[in-house]
Write an enzyme that holds these catalytic residues in place. Structure first.
Site, short mmCIF file in Angstrom:
data_model
loop_
_atom_site.label_atom_id
_atom_site.label_comp_id
_atom_site.label_asym_id
_atom_site.label_seq_id
_atom_site.Cartn_x
_atom_site.Cartn_y
_atom_site.Cartn_z
N PRO A 86 0.81 -1.22 0.00
CA PRO A 86 0.00 0.00 0.00
C PRO A 86 0.84 1.27 0.00
O PRO A 86 0.34 2.35 -0.34
CB PRO A 86 -0.84 -0.10 1.27
CG PRO A 86 -0.36 -1.27 2.03
CD PRO A 86 0.51 -2.10 1.14
N GLU A 113 0.91 -8.15 8.86
CA GLU A 113 1.00 -6.71 9.15
C GLU A 113 2.07 -6.04 8.32
O GLU A 113 2.15 -4.82 8.26
CB GLU A 113 1.31 -6.48 10.64
CG GLU A 113 0.44 -7.27 11.58
CD GLU A 113 -1.04 -7.02 11.36
OE1 GLU A 113 -1.42 -5.85 11.22
OE2 GLU A 113 -1.79 -8.00 11.32
N ARG A 150 -3.37 -6.61 -20.80
CA ARG A 150 -4.07 -5.97 -21.91
C ARG A 150 -3.11 -5.21 -22.81
O ARG A 150 -3.43 -4.90 -23.95
CB ARG A 150 -5.16 -5.05 -21.38
CG ARG A 150 -6.18 -5.82 -20.53
CD ARG A 150 -7.23 -4.95 -19.89
NE ARG A 150 -7.97 -4.21 -20.88
CZ ARG A 150 -7.70 -2.97 -21.27
NH1 ARG A 150 -6.70 -2.32 -20.69
NH2 ARG A 150 -8.41 -2.40 -22.18
N ASP A 164 -10.68 2.20 -25.11
CA ASP A 164 -10.97 1.97 -23.71
C ASP A 164 -10.75 3.21 -22.86
O ASP A 164 -9.96 4.07 -23.20
CB ASP A 164 -10.06 0.86 -23.16
CG ASP A 164 -10.48 -0.51 -23.65
OD1 ASP A 164 -11.63 -0.65 -24.06
OD2 ASP A 164 -9.64 -1.42 -23.62
N1 ADE Z 1 -1.28 -4.90 0.06
C1 ADE Z 1 -2.27 -4.54 0.91
N2 ADE Z 1 -2.96 -3.51 0.43
C2 ADE Z 1 -2.43 -3.20 -0.78
C3 ADE Z 1 -2.71 -2.23 -1.77
N3 ADE Z 1 -3.69 -1.35 -1.63
N4 ADE Z 1 -1.95 -2.21 -2.88
C4 ADE Z 1 -0.94 -3.09 -3.03
N5 ADE Z 1 -0.63 -4.02 -2.12
C5 ADE Z 1 -1.36 -4.08 -1.02
#
Ligand code: ADE
Length: 241
Positions: A86, A113, A150, A164
């Protein structure tokens, strides 16, 4: 293109990589997948892959040794290593297109975590699929594979890709198929006219309308013609067709 995935949950990948467009591309040899079970490199009798965080706190952290053991051979084989996380760079159409030019990718799926930060020494890029936290990197890896596939030549036909959403910096125009009339909702008459230039103009206008209504932020980065600007001015003025 070869894509290797390192994961604690290989089962996640079975149906998505064997189904539909990606499944067909893989049968045709346009995409080649390798899914590697991180547990194979787990430590000790229990094949452990995680441990408590130094400094304390909730949750478990993925240890570096299994990840290094799984990823190093892929790196040695020439793969660009991408960690799904993330905190990574946000996935966009442009990033998917760029990564799709690589011949060999290794996707590393985190879990729990987090992962021991030393794993980042192995990683070339980090990618996030959006500002929300999932339970692991498996779904993000599948999203990235789908978005990139793609753009791999031959996977889908170029003509269908060109229109697209995002391809030209705008959202796609509305599409219709049979029946002509459904529950009082009619297909726009222009689409039966047989005038290809008129149809193209209508589609461009609807693409601009949709982008203006839903994602006006995209307009700043979209390559627009003078004619597009005239249409946008009309649409902004609330003008009818
Ligand atoms: N792992 C957990 N959440 C994620 C996300 N939003 N993007 C990429 N990997 C992740």
């Amino acid at each position: 293109m070869r894509i290797d995935v390192v994961t604690l949950f290989p089962g996640y990948f079975e149906a998505p990589l064997g189904t539909s467009i990606i499944g067909r591309a893989s049968e045709r040899g346009l995409l080649e997948f390798g899914v590697h079970d991180l547990r194979d490199h787990g430590l000790g009798r229990h094949r452990s892959v995680d441990d408590q965080p130094y400094g304390g706190g909730a949750g478990m952290v993925m240890r570096p040794e299994p990840l290094f053991a799984a990823v190093e051979p892929l790196k040695a084989a020439g793969a660009t290593v991408v960690l799904l996380d993330p905190a990574g760079e946000r996935l966009t159409d442009a990033l998917a297109r760029e990564l799709a030019t690589l011949r060999h990718l290794a996707l590393v799926c985190g879990r729990y975590e987090g992962i021991d930060d030393r794993v980042r020494a192995l990683v070339d890029r980090e990618v996030s699929i959006g500002d929300y936290v999932l339970t692991g990197g498996e779904l993000p890896a599948l999203v990235l594979i789908d978005a990139m596939s793609r753009f791999v030549p031959g996977v889908i036909d170029d003509a269908s890709q060109a229109g697209d959403s995002f391809a030209g910096g705008l959202l796609e125009h509305p599409q219709y198929t049979r029946p002509e009339s459904f529950r009082g909702m009619d297909v726009p008459a222009i689409l039966f006219s047989g005038h290809h230039a008129e149809v193209d103009r209508w589609r461009r206008r609807e693409s601009l309308r949709r982008t203006l209504e839903r994602r006006p932020d995209l307009l700043a980065g979209a390559p627009l013609t003078d004619a597009d600007r005239v249409v946008l001015d009309e649409l902004r003025g609330g003008g009818e067709d």
